[in-house]
Write an enzyme that holds these catalytic residues in place. Sequence first.
Site, PDB file in Angstrom:
ATOM      1  N   GLU A  16      48.612  37.068  52.422  1.00 57.70           N
ATOM      2  CA  GLU A  16      48.745  38.293  53.206  1.00 57.70           C
ATOM      3  C   GLU A  16      47.645  39.214  52.688  1.00 57.70           C
ATOM      4  OE1 GLU A  16      49.378  41.765  54.298  1.00 57.70           O
ATOM      5  OE2 GLU A  16      51.171  41.773  53.036  1.00 57.70           O
TER       6      GLU A  16
ATOM      7  N   CYS B  57      48.161  47.891  53.864  1.00 59.36           N
ATOM      8  CA  CYS B  57      47.342  46.885  54.542  1.00 59.36           C
ATOM      9  C   CYS B  57      47.459  47.057  56.047  1.00 59.36           C
ATOM     10  CB  CYS B  57      47.724  45.479  54.094  1.00 59.36           C
ATOM     11  SG  CYS B  57      49.438  45.143  54.326  1.00 59.36           S
TER      12      CYS B  57
HETATM   13  C1  UN1 Z   1      51.283  46.142  52.654  1.00 55.31           C
HETATM   14  O1  UN1 Z   1      50.634  47.178  52.782  1.00 55.31           O
HETATM   15  O2  UN1 Z   1      50.863  45.201  51.896  1.00 55.31           O
HETATM   16  O3  UN1 Z   1      54.390  47.409  57.695  1.00 55.31           O
HETATM   17  C2  UN1 Z   1      52.605  45.915  53.275  1.00 55.31           C
HETATM   18  C3  UN1 Z   1      54.199  48.125  56.710  1.00 55.31           C
HETATM   19  C4  UN1 Z   1      55.063  47.875  55.499  1.00 55.31           C
HETATM   20  C5  UN1 Z   1      54.483  46.805  54.622  1.00 55.31           C
HETATM   21  C6  UN1 Z   1      53.040  46.977  54.245  1.00 55.31           C
HETATM   22  N1  UN1 Z   1      56.370  47.480  55.935  1.00 55.31           N
HETATM   23  O4  UN1 Z   1      53.378  49.014  56.681  1.00 55.31           O
END
Ligand code: UN1
Length: 511
Positions: free
Chosen positions: A264, A298
């Site tokens: 990821e 992310c």
């Molecule tokens: C991340 O930034 O690695 O959808 C995960 C989202 C959160 C998870 C982010 N539930 O922004």
Amino acid sequence: MNISTLLLPNLIDGAAPGCVIGAKSIAGAGPVMNPKSPINGQPTLPVSSCSTAQVGLAIVAATGSFNSWRLVPAPRRGELVRQVGDLVRKNKAELAELVCWEAGKIRAEAEGEIQEWIDVCEFAVGLSRQLYGNSIASERPEHHLIEQWQPLGPIGVISAFNFPAAVWAWNAMVALVCGDTIVWKPSEQTSLTALACHEMVTRVAANFEGAPEALSSVIIGDAEVGKSLVADERLPLISATGSTRMGRAVAEVVGARLGRSLLELGGNNAMIVAPSADLDLAVRAIVFAAVGTCGQRCTSLRRLIVHRDHVHKLSKQLQSSYASLPIGDPREEGTLVGPLVNEAAFERMQASIEAAKEQGGTLLCGGEARSEGVPAGGVYVEPALVLMPEQTEVMREETFAPLTYVVPYDTLDEAIAMHNGVPQGLSSSIFTTDVREAHRFMSATGSDCGLVGVNIGTSGAEIGGAFGGEKETGGGRESGSDSWKQYMRRSTATINYGTALPLAQGIKFGE
Ligand code: UN1
């Protein structure tokens, strides 16, 4: 900060241990690290980092524990995770405080992160009675063909600073009901949060009949520690969250030993704002997605692809929203934008703004460091919007900061092409009230991302859906839907309950 009581059982001479195997803390044999809180640059606690030999110890323990944990019936494994969820609920505020302190998240988002952990516990508990395999019609008389899912093994989890609890929990809670054990390498920036999270599992396991010693372990250290985890053939699966550069290195090493990796990685998330969009709603979604977690998710919004007729009005509305954003100490009530993780993140944001200007962009607002009304020693920045004439090279990169590019479009085809014209493929959204446009965006010729939103922002996905994305995002899917299958091995069992031996494909062999 007061030392959290969740950490006290683990500390050795006032320092955080580099290696915790089940309930056993071991002082790391590697160099001592001194992480700082992004809030004010104050040292958190010294952490002794793990040696590669200690990584080996953790893997041996996780392997031994896997051998017994896999024998515990899955619904019973679910009961353990249910108890973890209950304990996390009781300690939500304290866990969130650590997230706030180490990652610099505002309290609401830190609590939201712990809530994600609680949610994935509930999801995993339900799963523990639903690890279904198919029963398949056999072509042979008096034969059964049954697909089964078996525990996979001890697994390695690598997580990043920005979601120091939830990302591990997505993996670990699901892996535990699947019958796996876990060795976790958190970001060194957030090692205290990791130790406190681990402590939740340890406390439950201590009073849980049938729970082996090393259901979960934590190893703390730099890239060398990560490398020895990734290279170890005893771990059939490595789940890694972080930069594309890191993910590529993991994939190469795990691929070379024919292990499985679940990746990821970076996103470069965009939103299309169409002619029929509800602009007020779009503004609210954009602000949360672009500046929430100080642009360090992310899933943060990086690119805003706006129909040419709306560019001026939307930019003005956003600039006025940005002007009143409360930036500052994330511990204070009312703050919406906390600090960047460190100075290097600020430098990278500046470099991207400069590159954008060179490529024809105009800085609409933000980008300046903030020093008034914020804690000294932290890196605070005004979220930036840059208007671009077209999608240029800098827009193809992920800059992990509150920096969003605005680019105009004329036709939906052009907008979708621009949307998909980057190396990453995590999250995406469209604001439109036109049903054709919405469905087109969700279709095979629409967004090429793993997460597709209509009239919502790019960040803030919930637990039930599979989370992850395509292309340089790495292709992995975590937490919801059938992502549990990656933590198990599939066996296809054929049972002959007759007295003859018919061969498949009608083959006659020596008859
Ligand atoms: C991340 O930034 O690695 O959808 C995960 C989202 C959160 C998870 C982010 N539930 O922004």
